[in-house]
Design a protein around this motif. Structure first.
Motif, PDB file in Angstrom:
ATOM      1  N   THR A 192       2.030   1.399  -5.880  1.00 37.63           N
ATOM      2  CA  THR A 192       0.891   0.826  -5.926  1.00 37.63           C
ATOM      3  C   THR A 192       0.591   2.950  -6.359  1.00 37.63           C
ATOM      4  O   THR A 192      -0.676   3.033  -6.784  1.00 37.63           O
ATOM      5  CB  THR A 192       0.407   0.955  -4.376  1.00 37.63           C
ATOM      6  N   ARG A 193       1.244   3.435  -5.689  1.00 41.89           N
ATOM      7  CA  ARG A 193       0.919   4.767  -5.871  1.00 41.89           C
ATOM      8  C   ARG A 193       0.803   5.377  -7.221  1.00 41.89           C
ATOM      9  O   ARG A 193      -0.415   5.725  -7.245  1.00 41.89           O
ATOM     10  CB  ARG A 193       1.520   6.401  -4.457  1.00 41.89           C
ATOM     11  N   ASP A 229       5.529   2.849  -3.780  1.00 44.49           N
ATOM     12  CA  ASP A 229       5.576   3.508  -5.200  1.00 44.49           C
ATOM     13  C   ASP A 229       4.653   3.104  -6.217  1.00 44.49           C
ATOM     14  O   ASP A 229       3.797   3.668  -7.574  1.00 44.49           O
ATOM     15  CB  ASP A 229       7.176   4.006  -5.783  1.00 44.49           C
ATOM     16  N   LYS A 281      -2.760   3.526  -9.048  1.00 40.18           N
ATOM     17  CA  LYS A 281      -3.460   4.838  -8.716  1.00 40.18           C
ATOM     18  C   LYS A 281      -3.494   5.431  -9.459  1.00 40.18           C
ATOM     19  O   LYS A 281      -4.639   6.023  -9.894  1.00 40.18           O
ATOM     20  CB  LYS A 281      -3.849   4.823  -7.218  1.00 40.18           C
ATOM     21  N   ARG A 325       0.843  -1.527   0.160  1.00 33.64           N
ATOM     22  CA  ARG A 325       0.268   0.159  -0.303  1.00 33.64           C
ATOM     23  C   ARG A 325       0.660   1.531  -0.003  1.00 33.64           C
ATOM     24  O   ARG A 325       1.063   1.894  -0.697  1.00 33.64           O
ATOM     25  CB  ARG A 325      -0.768  -0.190   1.121  1.00 33.64           C
ATOM     26  N   TRP A 326       2.188   1.823   0.796  1.00 29.59           N
ATOM     27  CA  TRP A 326       2.564   2.716   0.436  1.00 29.59           C
ATOM     28  C   TRP A 326       3.859   2.398  -0.283  1.00 29.59           C
ATOM     29  O   TRP A 326       4.766   3.572  -0.633  1.00 29.59           O
ATOM     30  CB  TRP A 326       3.560   2.667   2.085  1.00 29.59           C
TER      31      TRP A 326
END
Length: 772
Positions: A398-399, A396, A402, A393-394
């Motif tokens: 995933t970011r 790069d 998204k 989740r934390w």
């Protein structure tokens, strides 16, 4: 041909000849009237995006904060060969024109445009190039727009010539022009390619740099060495043509190879990257708001920093004469720090040597037979699953996915697909290109030990070295100030200090047997201690051997609330739960707080606030702020001396004795080791009469650790880094730290008689304590 025809031809000849000049004059007039030409004030103070310099104790440049990596160098610091190379190559008639070289323009017109001879260049003078650099063109302006812009540059060049001398213009030019490889200005370029100050450049090196200006990538000696050599030799030939060099000098210089000594200093490499990042965060801090903090203690600590520390939030507390805030990336500040370049370098080397050559290899050997590597064998599957989900989740990945509109299912699946990636390794060159799934890369990175190191000078509080992790390029989290981990037995000196302040002495005798402490009236707590043999021992022995039983005895006598109060007095700002297990290190604290508190002992009971910066100057050398020591007494000098005496026993015959027999360190020194439950954290904090330093080593997650206490204890995890660093510092001989340094009189104290008990390895801080 009739007279009438002749007159018409003559009239049209002069019309065609004069019209372009009249049109040009009209255009120049229109540009002067309607275009936004830089004012005299703007010309005197151009926005050249000067880099802020972060300067070490002896004047070395640690880094620059910049948008464009640019630092101003005065004309008197430029070698004559550099100026001559610039004039000969870029503007041979520089000293003869007033900003626009009409002769060169006609040469370009007739030879470049009509004869299609591109070797004639563009006809721009150094002054015009300076105008273009200081006031950049906009992209996609079209042909008519480019004509307008070119006329603006001509007018700007004339205005520059009217307001500056030729020496000032060439100086501004060399400080402004782009040399490639993120190097703006001659200072940055000289450092980048030759690791020199511009004043130290040789003739052939000056020619290399000037040759790059035309096409910074094409003539970059690190990328295209052959083309760079040809271009350098062309510059040397032009210097000979201008009689700056004789034929013999030119021939000998052209025969030399290009020898680079690159020193890239950016935000991820070079000396002190964690310190530089911390300094930026500190200076950029905003006034604390309670809603931004998880704990009251952290909010109170930062609020106190905001009120009392002028460096904390400096950019938001100070403004320029016009009322605008300072900008680290644009204003060319000079920040003079307390960091000693050599001590900092030795600290980074010590971490790399111990982790890379010894500790990490031993851990990888242990991981070969683990089912859920790198997690310990006893870690619940649910804990591992939660840890991995948090890491995903934390990340790069995933970011970014998204932000690109991918669904949660698509993101989750991407972590199971093998992909090419570059990962960190301790082997040279510091990385490895491989193929693995992102999930495997998460486990891979979690298997690496992190480290934190800070060194501070007693009495002054000057921070001399600061390392927040193993490699800033891959592990950007700062474990010195941001990280908080269980401190283990390194907490015990605070309890012993409380005992000394309460009237006890190092020679007071206690029973070395398991201690039972009643908790909340109906439960009991007893820390395990394999060295509790039922004999009478003194407090000196108890601290040297890190006895949990002696610590528990003192806790029974003094109480956790009193211990918390003592830790607060000595500078610990983090959250501390006043429970009885505090005596063996249950608190999560930062390396920054622990090292600063320990520094009270060699300072004679005086707490000195850490200082990172001594002064800040603007780009003109005007002092904007100075930072002085802030000191106050927190314990008596007698108690401080007694603690130094006892903690010397840790090094001379206790859990820190391998500093003597393995690293061969001599001279007076003291310290304390620390190990937490399951060997998750290893600590060592030590000091000599002239320097205090602390080390923490552990993995990102507490479930990743050695199974063996012999390998996982602080004496093996952290102490070697301290030992390697101190060995380098003492061997240097120029850093004000010597084996002949002695503590003040009174710290040796009487050696107590009657101490018994077996010496051995330090016990784990929270080893399986239990309730009866």
């Amino acid at each position: 041909m009739t007279d009438t025809t002749r007159k018409k031809i003559t009239k049209w000849f002069w019309f065609l000849l004069i019209t372009p000049f009249v049109a040009l004059a009209i255009l120049l007039g229109l540009v002067w009237v309607f275009a936004e030409i830089p004012t005299i004030e703007e010309l005197e103070n151009p926005d050249s995006k000067l880099a802020t310099q972060v300067i070490a104790e002896e004047g070395e440049i640690l880094t620059t904060y910049h948008i464009e990596n640019r630092t101003f160098v005065g004309y008197d610091e430029l070698p004559l060969s550099l100026i001559q190379a610039t004039v000969a190559t870029e503007d041979a008639r520089f000293y003869e024109h007033s900003g626009i070289d009409i002769k060169s323009l006609f040469r370009v017109l007739f030879k470049t445009l009509l004869s299609r001879d591109s070797s004639q260049g563009g006809g721009s003078t150094i002054t015009q190039q300076l105008a273009k650099t200081l006031y950049p063109r906009k992209e996609h302006v079209g042909k008519l727009g480019m004509v307008w812009i070119k006329l603006k540059e001509w007018i700007t060049a004339v205005k520059i010539e009217r307001n500056y001398t030729k020496e000032e213009i060439v100086d501004m030019y060399l400080n402004a022009v782009f040399f490639g490889s993120n190097s703006y200005g001659i200072q940055s370029a000289a450092t980048q390619f030759f690791d020199k100050h511009p004043s130290e450049l040789q003739v052939e090196e000056s020619a290399v740099l000037v040759g790059m200006v035309n096409k910074p990538t094409r003539y970059n000696p690190a990328i295209n060495p052959d083309k760079a050599l040809e271009r350098r030799n062309l510059v040397l030939s032009r210097m000979r043509a201008k009689k700056y060099l004789t034929r013999a000098e030119c021939d000998s210089l052209q025969a030399l190879p290009i020898v680079l000594h690159s020193r890239t200093v950016d935000r991820t490499t070079g000396v002190g990257p964690y310190f530089r990042d911390m300094l930026r965060r500190t200076m950029s801090a905003e006034q604390p708001k309670r809603s931004n903090y998880a704990t009251k203690e952290d909010f109170q600590a930062d609020s106190l920093l905001w009120a009392d520390d002028p460096l904390y939030g400096w950019l938001n507390k100070n403004s320029k004469n016009d009322g605008s805030p300072y900008d680290l990336d644009r204003d060319g500040l000079r920040i003079y720090t307390t960091v000693n370049y050599k001590m900092q370098k030795y600290a980074e080397e010590a971490i790399a040597e111990h982790l890379g050559k010894d500790l990490q290899k031993a851990f990888f050997r242990e991981l070969r037979n683990r089912r859920n590597a790198p997690f310990s064998a006893g870690t619940d599957d649910e804990v591992i699953d939660v840890t991995m989900r948090q890491a995903r989740r934390w990340s790069d990945r995933t970011r970014m996915m998204k932000a690109s509109g991918h669904s949660d299912a698509e993101i989750a699946k991407s972590f199971t697909v093998k992909t090419r990636m570059r990962v960190f390794t301790w082997d040279k060159p510091g990385y490895r290109d491989t193929v693995m799934t992102p999930d495997d890369s998460i486990r891979y990175y979690k298997s690496f030990f992190r480290a934190a190191f800070m060194a501070i000078e007693p009495n002054t509080g000057h921070v001399k070295a600061y390392v927040g992790g193993p490699d800033y390029r891959y592990f950007k989290y700062d474990n010195v100030r941001q990280g908080k981990r269980q401190v283990g037995s390194t907490i015990k000196p605070f309890l012993y200090t409380l005992a000394m302040e309460s009237g006890m002495t190092p020679c007071d005798q206690v029973l070395n047997s398991p201690q039972v402490i009643v908790v909340n009236g109906d439960k009991t707590w007893t820390p395990q201690d394999p060295h509790a043999n039922g004999a009478m021992v003194d407090l000196r022995w108890g601290l040297a051997q890190s006895s949990n039983s002696v610590a528990a005895y003192l806790m029974k006598q003094l109480g956790p609330e009193s211990m918390v109060a003592m830790m607060r007095k000595m500078g610990i700002t983090g959250y501390i739960d006043p429970v009885v297990s505090l005596c063996v290190g249950s608190a999560d604290l930062s390396v920054y707080d622990m090292v600063t508190a320990y520094n009270t002992f060699p300072s004679g009971g005086i707490y000195t606030h850490p200082i990172f910066v001594t002064r800040i100057e603007d780009s003109d050398g005007n002092i904007l702020s100075t930072f002085s020591e802030r000191r106050h007494e927190v314990i008596t000098e007698l108690a401080a001396n007694e603690m130094v005496s006892m903690m010397r026993g840790v090094v001379d015959g206790g859990t820190g004795s391998r500093l003597r027999f393995r690293y061969g360190l001599t001279g007076q020194m003291a310290g304390k080791t620390g190990t937490t439950n399951d060997n998750s954290d290893g600590w060592f904090i030590g000091y000599t009469p002239t320097i205090t330093a602390g080390v923490w080593v552990g993995a990102e997650d507490r479930y990743v650790h050695f199974s063996s206490t012999a390998l996982g204890q602080g004496a093996n995890m952290a102490l070697p880094i301290w030992g390697l660093w101190m060995k380098k510092v003492l061997a240097d001989g120029t850093l004000g730290v010597s084996a002949s340094d002695v503590f003040p009189e009174g710290v040796n104290g009487p050696f107590c008689s009657g101490s018994t008990g077996s010496e051995g390895s330090e016990t784990s801080a929270l080893e399986e304590y239990y309730f009866d």
